[in-house]
Design a protein around this motif. Structure first.
Motif, short mmCIF file in Angstrom:
data_model
loop_
_atom_site.label_atom_id
_atom_site.label_comp_id
_atom_site.label_asym_id
_atom_site.label_seq_id
_atom_site.Cartn_x
_atom_site.Cartn_y
_atom_site.Cartn_z
N MET A 181 6.01 -2.67 -7.95
CA MET A 181 5.45 -3.68 -8.87
C MET A 181 5.80 -3.34 -10.31
O MET A 181 6.16 -4.23 -11.10
N GLU A 196 -1.49 5.81 -10.48
CA GLU A 196 -1.61 5.48 -9.07
C GLU A 196 -3.04 5.64 -8.56
O GLU A 196 -3.52 4.82 -7.78
N TYR A 215 3.02 -5.33 -2.40
CA TYR A 215 2.05 -4.99 -3.44
C TYR A 215 1.13 -6.20 -3.60
O TYR A 215 1.47 -7.33 -3.22
N LEU A 235 -4.81 -2.92 -8.69
CA LEU A 235 -3.56 -3.11 -7.95
C LEU A 235 -3.63 -2.40 -6.60
O LEU A 235 -4.25 -1.35 -6.46
N GLU A 236 -2.96 -2.97 -5.63
CA GLU A 236 -2.94 -2.40 -4.28
C GLU A 236 -1.50 -2.39 -3.77
O GLU A 236 -0.67 -3.16 -4.22
N GLY A 237 -1.23 -1.49 -2.83
CA GLY A 237 0.10 -1.44 -2.21
C GLY A 237 1.07 -0.58 -3.01
O GLY A 237 0.69 0.43 -3.60
N ASP A 238 2.32 -0.97 -3.02
CA ASP A 238 3.39 -0.22 -3.68
C ASP A 238 3.38 -0.54 -5.19
O ASP A 238 4.03 -1.47 -5.65
N ILE A 239 2.63 0.27 -5.93
CA ILE A 239 2.48 0.03 -7.37
C ILE A 239 3.79 0.31 -8.10
O ILE A 239 4.11 -0.36 -9.09
N TRP A 240 4.57 1.28 -7.61
CA TRP A 240 5.84 1.62 -8.28
C TRP A 240 6.85 0.48 -8.19
O TRP A 240 7.56 0.20 -9.15
N ARG A 246 -5.18 2.90 -10.03
CA ARG A 246 -4.68 1.61 -9.56
C ARG A 246 -4.46 0.63 -10.71
O ARG A 246 -4.87 -0.51 -10.65
#
Length: 193
Positions: free
Chosen positions: A147, A169, A110, A140-145, A172
Motif C-alpha cells: 500500500m 507496521e 491491503y 490499515l490492514e494487510g500488506d501495508i508495504w 497500522r
C-alpha cells in the motif's frame, strides 16, 4: 429604591451583634441584635465551594419515582444518544459528496476500513506552530508495504516530486510528509475503500 435598600442592609449588618444604640432609641438599650431580629432581609451569594453551606435532605430536594412501564420508557429512549452509528441508506448520490465503500476493495491484499462514522481514516496532523504537516492513513490492514508503494507512486505522478513516507507496521498507519489529504482520499475512493 435599590440604593435605599442597600443602605438599610449595610446599616443593619453594621449593628448585628452589638448592643442596641440605634438612633438614641431608649427602648433598644441593652438589647443584643441578632440577624433574625432584623427586619431587612439579606441574601448571601457564595463565591466558592468552601463557603457554601452543606446540602441537607437530598431525598426531599429531588423528588422522583422509578417507572417500570415499557410503553412510557419508549419516550425516554428517544432522547438517549445512539450506542452505534446506524447503517447508511443506499442511494445513487449523497448531497455531501460521500462515497460508500465498494465490494471489490475486500479482494485487495491491503485494506483500509471506514471509521465508526463511515468516513475514511485519513487525517492531516499539523505541528510545530503550523510549520510541519503530515498526512496520516490509519487503521490499515494487510500488506501495508505494498500500500505504501502504491501511495508513493500515485503521489509522485500527481505532484512530480519525491514523496517521503513512513510505515508503522505495529501501529497500522502510514505517514506522508506534506498535506496530501485530498489526493489520498481520491486514491482511496478509486480503490473502493
Amino acid at each position: 429604591m435599590a440604593t435605599v435598600w442597600r443602605s438599610q442592609c449595610a446599616f443593619a449588618r453594621f449593628f448585628v451583634g452589638k448592643t442596641g444604640r440605634i438612633l438614641n432609641n431608649a427602648a433598644d438599650l441593652g438589647i443584643k441584635l441578632t440577624p433574625e431580629s432584623i427586619s431587612v432581609s439579606t441574601t448571601r451569594s457564595y463565591s466558592n465551594y468552601s463557603h457554601s453551606p452543606l446540602v441537607k435532605k437530598i431525598k426531599e430536594q429531588y423528588d422522583f419515582e422509578i417507572e417500570k412501564n415499557p410503553p412510557e420508557w419508549a419516550y425516554v429512549e428517544r432522547l438517549l444518544p445512539l450506542e452505534t452509528i446506524p447503517p447508511v441508506q443506499p442511494k445513487e448520490t449523497y448531497p455531501s459528496g460521500w462515497i460508500p465503500p465498494k465490494e471489490e476493495a475486500k479482494d485487495l491484499p491491503y485494506f483500509m476500513p471506514r471509521t465508526k462514522n463511515h468516513e475514511l481514516p485519513i487525517y492531516l496532523i499539523i505541528t510545530h506552530k503550523g510549520q510541519r504537516k503530515v498526512s496520516m492513513l490509519r487503521k490499515l490492514e494487510g500488506d501495508i508495504w505494498l500500500m505504501n508503494d502504491l501511495i508513493k507512486e500515485h503521489l509522485q505522478t500527481n505532484f512530480n516530486r519525491y514523496i517521503e513516507t513512513r510505515v508503522h507496521e505495529l501501529g497500522r498507519f502510514i505517514e506522508v510528509k506534506g498535506d496530501f489529504v485530498n489526493s489520498l482520499r481520491e486514491w482511496a475512493y478509486s480503490k473502493g475503500f
